[in-house]
Design a protein around this motif. Sequence first.
Motif, PDB file in Angstrom:
ATOM      1  N   THR A  27       3.299  -4.545 -12.804  1.00 14.20           N
ATOM      2  CA  THR A  27       2.032  -4.675 -12.105  1.00 14.20           C
ATOM      3  C   THR A  27       1.128  -3.489 -12.443  1.00 14.20           C
ATOM      4  O   THR A  27       1.498  -2.628 -13.240  1.00 14.20           O
ATOM      5  N   ARG A  58      -6.741  -2.849  -3.457  1.00 14.57           N
ATOM      6  CA  ARG A  58      -6.782  -3.842  -4.545  1.00 14.57           C
ATOM      7  C   ARG A  58      -5.437  -3.911  -5.270  1.00 14.57           C
ATOM      8  O   ARG A  58      -4.950  -5.013  -5.594  1.00 14.57           O
ATOM      9  N   GLN A  90      -3.042  -5.830  -3.232  1.00 15.21           N
ATOM     10  CA  GLN A  90      -3.361  -7.260  -3.311  1.00 15.21           C
ATOM     11  C   GLN A  90      -2.887  -7.853  -4.630  1.00 15.21           C
ATOM     12  O   GLN A  90      -2.346  -8.967  -4.667  1.00 15.21           O
ATOM     13  N   GLU A  91      -3.061  -7.101  -5.729  1.00 15.07           N
ATOM     14  CA  GLU A  91      -2.590  -7.584  -7.032  1.00 15.07           C
ATOM     15  C   GLU A  91      -1.072  -7.729  -7.049  1.00 15.07           C
ATOM     16  O   GLU A  91      -0.531  -8.677  -7.634  1.00 15.07           O
ATOM     17  N   GLU A  98       0.788  -8.375  -4.406  1.00 18.00           N
ATOM     18  CA  GLU A  98       1.097  -9.552  -3.593  1.00 18.00           C
ATOM     19  C   GLU A  98       0.808 -10.832  -4.365  1.00 18.00           C
ATOM     20  O   GLU A  98       1.589 -11.798  -4.303  1.00 18.00           O
ATOM     21  N   GLU A  99      -0.284 -10.861  -5.107  1.00 20.82           N
ATOM     22  CA  GLU A  99      -0.603 -12.032  -5.921  1.00 20.82           C
ATOM     23  C   GLU A  99       0.473 -12.292  -6.961  1.00 20.82           C
ATOM     24  O   GLU A  99       0.845 -13.452  -7.225  1.00 20.82           O
ATOM     25  N   LEU A 100       1.006 -11.230  -7.564  1.00 22.49           N
ATOM     26  CA  LEU A 100       2.078 -11.384  -8.550  1.00 22.49           C
ATOM     27  C   LEU A 100       3.340 -11.942  -7.881  1.00 22.49           C
ATOM     28  O   LEU A 100       3.990 -12.845  -8.427  1.00 22.49           O
ATOM     29  N   LEU A 109       3.529 -13.769  -5.163  1.00 22.04           N
ATOM     30  CA  LEU A 109       3.302 -15.172  -4.804  1.00 22.04           C
ATOM     31  C   LEU A 109       3.312 -16.076  -6.032  1.00 22.04           C
ATOM     32  O   LEU A 109       3.816 -17.199  -5.983  1.00 22.04           O
ATOM     33  N   LYS A 110       2.772 -15.578  -7.120  1.00 23.99           N
ATOM     34  CA  LYS A 110       2.779 -16.357  -8.363  1.00 23.99           C
ATOM     35  C   LYS A 110       4.205 -16.592  -8.857  1.00 23.99           C
ATOM     36  O   LYS A 110       4.560 -17.707  -9.278  1.00 23.99           O
TER      37      LYS A 110
END
Length: 468
Positions: free
Chosen positions: A185, A206, A209-210, A212-214, A216-217
């Motif tokens: 990340t 940010r 958040q990045e 967390e997005e990873l 979830l992806k």
Amino acid sequence: MSSPDLREGNSLASRDVKSLIHPYTNLSTHEKTGPLIIETGKGIYVYDDDGREYIEGMAGLWCTSFGFGEQELIDAAVKQMHKLPYYHSFASKSTEPGIVLAEKLLEIAPADFSKVFFVNSGSEANDTVVKLIWYYNNSRNLPKKKKIISRQKAYHGVTVAAASLTGLPPLHNDFDLPIQNILHTSCPHYYRFAHDGESEEDFSTRLAQELEELILKEGPDTVAAFIAEPVMGAGGVIVPPKGYFEKIQQVLKKYDILLVADEVICGFGRTGNMWGTQTMGMKPDILSCAKALSSAYLPIAAVMISEEIFQEMVRQSEKHGNFAHGYTYSGHPVPAAVAIRTLELMEERNIVEHVRSVAPVFEKCFKDLESHPLVGEVRVCGLVGAAELVADKSTKRSFAAKLAAGPTAYQFMQEEGLISRSVAGDNLALCPPLIITEDEIRDMFAKYKRALDRLEEIVTANNWREEV
């Protein structure tokens, strides 16, 4: 005039070129130039085979916290060599130094760890961490929860798994790395990666958040752990921005993801606390440490784990008949004895307090470099820091890689009598022995600045700032 072919001679340098492979070295160049041969050391200084003195501004490789020639550590090794020069820890065998050292580590640990596993290097420690995480989740009947997230520019070692965790492309190129289940990340380098007008807190938000997005992806049920150095060392001495680890840990807790602290560089006083995790407010489930554990006098490293993780290992060993992992030199009694004395000396000599007392001078000397025409940013934490060289201070534009600005400055420093290191491009790091004094710090930076001034002359004379 061409350089002499060192492979044809019989000097010590020629013998080196004919017989040794050097890590992190341009092997082609080395065949022409040969090595700097270090013969002796005392305190913060080392001396080459011509008797020339150098300040060892990197404590070797971020590791020799007590400097060179510490008699107490030498005596500890000799005493243990006479008593028991080697034994292993396989099949329920043990030695007193291994037991005492494990107890001492758990006593000073920055989290509620239960057990210690000894290895021989930071790379082995982080390689072991990967295996333990996979073993742990298999025991929990979570066979998909295996992915480990590291960060771009992270450094976690050079074994197959540890180099995969490392977020530096040279460690992957043509080694067929990273392996499966390793992700990376964003790097928390505010100077380089923050958006215009973004505060440190906003930048940290940010990045969380990045992350967390990873997660979830990839699927939270597939992500097992997040590994981080409190301060990123070989990636450029990157000190995390405000709020970073607080926000990251909130994300990890939300998705049942372990936090692994890589304390290989930051542990044992480097950041002004015993542990970098204390400095940065981290609460790890697993911790790896090495380097200053024995002041690098002998190879030893350790992994500390929680009781919850250990109990799953117990269940697995019941299932399979034993815990089938270990090294011939795990808990070797001689390095363990040296490590015990190292930790005792840290307490007896108030080394952490000493670091805190001299760190302001170290930081000020780095901050004074910010006005230099070559320096874009300085980053400091305790007694580790770096200056980042740039071609254009206003735009933060780096020098063209082909110019090798950082390595050139590094060579000038060596000629001035200072051993530094150019890391992750044109970042010139210092990580001196923790015993360094204020006067020695000032002398070290005088050499550092003279080298930068010499580089500035070349940059100006050859229009390096115009190169792309």
